[in-house]
Design a protein around this motif. Structure first.
Motif, PDB file in Angstrom:
ATOM      1  N   UNK A  81       0.854  -1.195   0.000  1.00  0.00           N
ATOM      2  CA  UNK A  81       0.000   0.000   0.000  1.00  0.00           C
ATOM      3  C   UNK A  81       0.887   1.241   0.000  1.00  0.00           C
ATOM      4  N   UNK A  82       0.411   2.362  -0.599  1.00  0.00           N
ATOM      5  CA  UNK A  82       1.204   3.592  -0.574  1.00  0.00           C
ATOM      6  C   UNK A  82       1.615   3.963   0.853  1.00  0.00           C
ATOM      7  N   UNK A  83       2.885   4.289   1.025  1.00  0.00           N
ATOM      8  CA  UNK A  83       3.404   4.615   2.354  1.00  0.00           C
ATOM      9  C   UNK A  83       4.073   3.429   3.020  1.00  0.00           C
ATOM     10  N   UNK A  84       3.773   2.211   2.558  1.00  0.00           N
ATOM     11  CA  UNK A  84       4.363   1.002   3.151  1.00  0.00           C
ATOM     12  C   UNK A  84       5.700   0.661   2.512  1.00  0.00           C
ATOM     13  N   UNK A  85       6.436  -0.273   3.147  1.00  0.00           N
ATOM     14  CA  UNK A  85       7.715  -0.680   2.575  1.00  0.00           C
ATOM     15  C   UNK A  85       7.902  -2.186   2.725  1.00  0.00           C
ATOM     16  N   UNK A  86       8.744  -2.747   1.837  1.00  0.00           N
ATOM     17  CA  UNK A  86       9.045  -4.186   1.888  1.00  0.00           C
ATOM     18  C   UNK A  86      10.489  -4.354   2.353  1.00  0.00           C
ATOM     19  N   UNK A  87      10.719  -5.358   3.247  1.00  0.00           N
ATOM     20  CA  UNK A  87      12.072  -5.592   3.755  1.00  0.00           C
ATOM     21  C   UNK A  87      12.538  -6.988   3.383  1.00  0.00           C
ATOM     22  N   UNK A  88      13.850  -7.142   3.226  1.00  0.00           N
ATOM     23  CA  UNK A  88      14.425  -8.439   2.924  1.00  0.00           C
ATOM     24  C   UNK A  88      14.350  -9.309   4.197  1.00  0.00           C
ATOM     25  N   UNK A  89      13.823 -10.562   4.072  1.00  0.00           N
ATOM     26  CA  UNK A  89      13.695 -11.394   5.269  1.00  0.00           C
ATOM     27  C   UNK A  89      15.056 -11.862   5.799  1.00  0.00           C
ATOM     28  N   UNK A  90      16.108 -11.828   4.960  1.00  0.00           N
ATOM     29  CA  UNK A  90      17.412 -12.326   5.405  1.00  0.00           C
ATOM     30  C   UNK A  90      18.270 -11.237   6.052  1.00  0.00           C
ATOM     31  N   UNK A  91      18.376 -10.069   5.397  1.00  0.00           N
ATOM     32  CA  UNK A  91      19.285  -9.038   5.949  1.00  0.00           C
ATOM     33  C   UNK A  91      18.522  -7.836   6.521  1.00  0.00           C
ATOM     34  N   UNK A  92      17.201  -7.832   6.394  1.00  0.00           N
ATOM     35  CA  UNK A  92      16.346  -6.797   6.970  1.00  0.00           C
ATOM     36  C   UNK A  92      16.557  -5.404   6.360  1.00  0.00           C
ATOM     37  N   UNK A  93      17.207  -5.323   5.194  1.00  0.00           N
ATOM     38  CA  UNK A  93      17.355  -4.027   4.523  1.00  0.00           C
ATOM     39  C   UNK A  93      16.078  -3.723   3.735  1.00  0.00           C
ATOM     40  N   UNK A  94      15.778  -2.430   3.618  1.00  0.00           N
ATOM     41  CA  UNK A  94      14.567  -2.059   2.885  1.00  0.00           C
ATOM     42  C   UNK A  94      14.765  -2.307   1.392  1.00  0.00           C
ATOM     43  N   UNK A  95      13.821  -3.031   0.787  1.00  0.00           N
ATOM     44  CA  UNK A  95      13.902  -3.329  -0.644  1.00  0.00           C
ATOM     45  C   UNK A  95      13.244  -2.226  -1.467  1.00  0.00           C
ATOM     46  N   UNK A  96      12.112  -1.784  -0.991  1.00  0.00           N
ATOM     47  CA  UNK A  96      11.362  -0.764  -1.736  1.00  0.00           C
ATOM     48  C   UNK A  96      10.353  -0.102  -0.822  1.00  0.00           C
ATOM     49  N   UNK A  97      10.246   1.214  -0.950  1.00  0.00           N
ATOM     50  CA  UNK A  97       9.202   1.939  -0.210  1.00  0.00           C
ATOM     51  C   UNK A  97       8.242   2.519  -1.237  1.00  0.00           C
ATOM     52  N   UNK A  98       6.986   2.157  -1.124  1.00  0.00           N
ATOM     53  CA  UNK A  98       5.977   2.663  -2.049  1.00  0.00           C
ATOM     54  C   UNK A  98       5.570   4.066  -1.602  1.00  0.00           C
TER      55      UNK A  98
END
Ligand SMILES: [Zn+2]
Length: 236
Positions: free
Chosen positions: A39-56
């Protein structure tokens, strides 16, 4: 995939994109994963290193466009009015940012003068101008192919745009000469500080992934152009 033009040793290699556009590799640990609907405003994180992959980012193109326009206006004001005025033993002097670079050049500090001109005048102009071109191009129904080329080179202008470094330098210099001269802050000094924050906001609201997605058709036609094959542009 490798293609070799006959009679030439020049070989260009282009990978074939996978059909599933939701698959992405983490930039930090290379883990291949599927990007969920965010959803707009949300972000996805990598399950292994916990770095942000993309912020919508919410309403990214419109917000970036508004901030870029504001930055362009502030930039023009900041470079056309005096930044600083000094009064020493009854003599007044004032200068703009470009004037400051010119003074450095005239006083033998040519390298510093060129660096100030490049990092505080030319690079910010490119950063703002290219961003305006990217956003205006991406706002069209069919994003033109050149937007991709500009988007690839835009991070270089961001790296070299250092108005905030110049501002810190100016502040340090002002503190040092405060005892010897009366300092008259110019309008450009305040405008430049606002510009520093507007530029940061412009970059923070920009979502390059959204623009790349609009350019997918252009990527295909670019690849075919490189292969030397004629392909008529067909409307999607
Ligand atoms: Zn990772």
């Amino acid at each position: 995939m490798s293609r070799q033009v006959s009679g030439s040793v020049h070989t260009e290699v282009y990978n074939q994109p996978i059909a599933d556009a939701s698959l992405i590799a983490c930039l930090h640990c290379d883990l291949l994963q599927r990007l969920p609907e965010i959803a707009p405003g949300g972000s996805a994180r990598c399950p292994r290193c916990n770095k942000e992959l993309w912020r919508h980012r919410e309403d990214s193109l419109n917000r970036t466009f508004a901030l870029t326009l504001a930055a362009a206006v502030l930039y023009l004001i900041a470079n056309s009015v005096p930044m600083l005025g000094l009064t020493i033993v009854g003599r007044d002097a004032s200068t703009t940012v470009i004037g400051g670079a010119q003074h450095l050049w005239d006083n033998g500090q040519r390298l510093v003068g060129v660096l100030v001109l490049f990092t505080a005048v030319i690079a910010p102009a490119l950063q703002i101008g290219l961003m305006l071109a990217i956003v205006l191009g991406a706002m069209r129904e069919r994003a033109p192919k050149w937007v991709g080329a500009v988007l690839r080179h835009h991070p270089i202008t961001r790296i070299w745009s250092m108005i905030e470094v110049m501002m810190v330098g100016v502040l340090v210099a002002l503190v040092k000469i405060a005892d010897y001269a009366t300092i008259i802050p110019g309008i450009a000094l305040f405008v430049l500080w606002v510009l520093v924050f507007i530029l940061a906001g412009m970059q923070a609201s920009f979502d390059s992934r959204e623009v790349w997605e609009k350019l997918e058709w252009a990527q295909d036609s670019a690849r075919d152009d490189h292969a030397g094959e004629f392909m008529a542009e067909e409307p999607l």
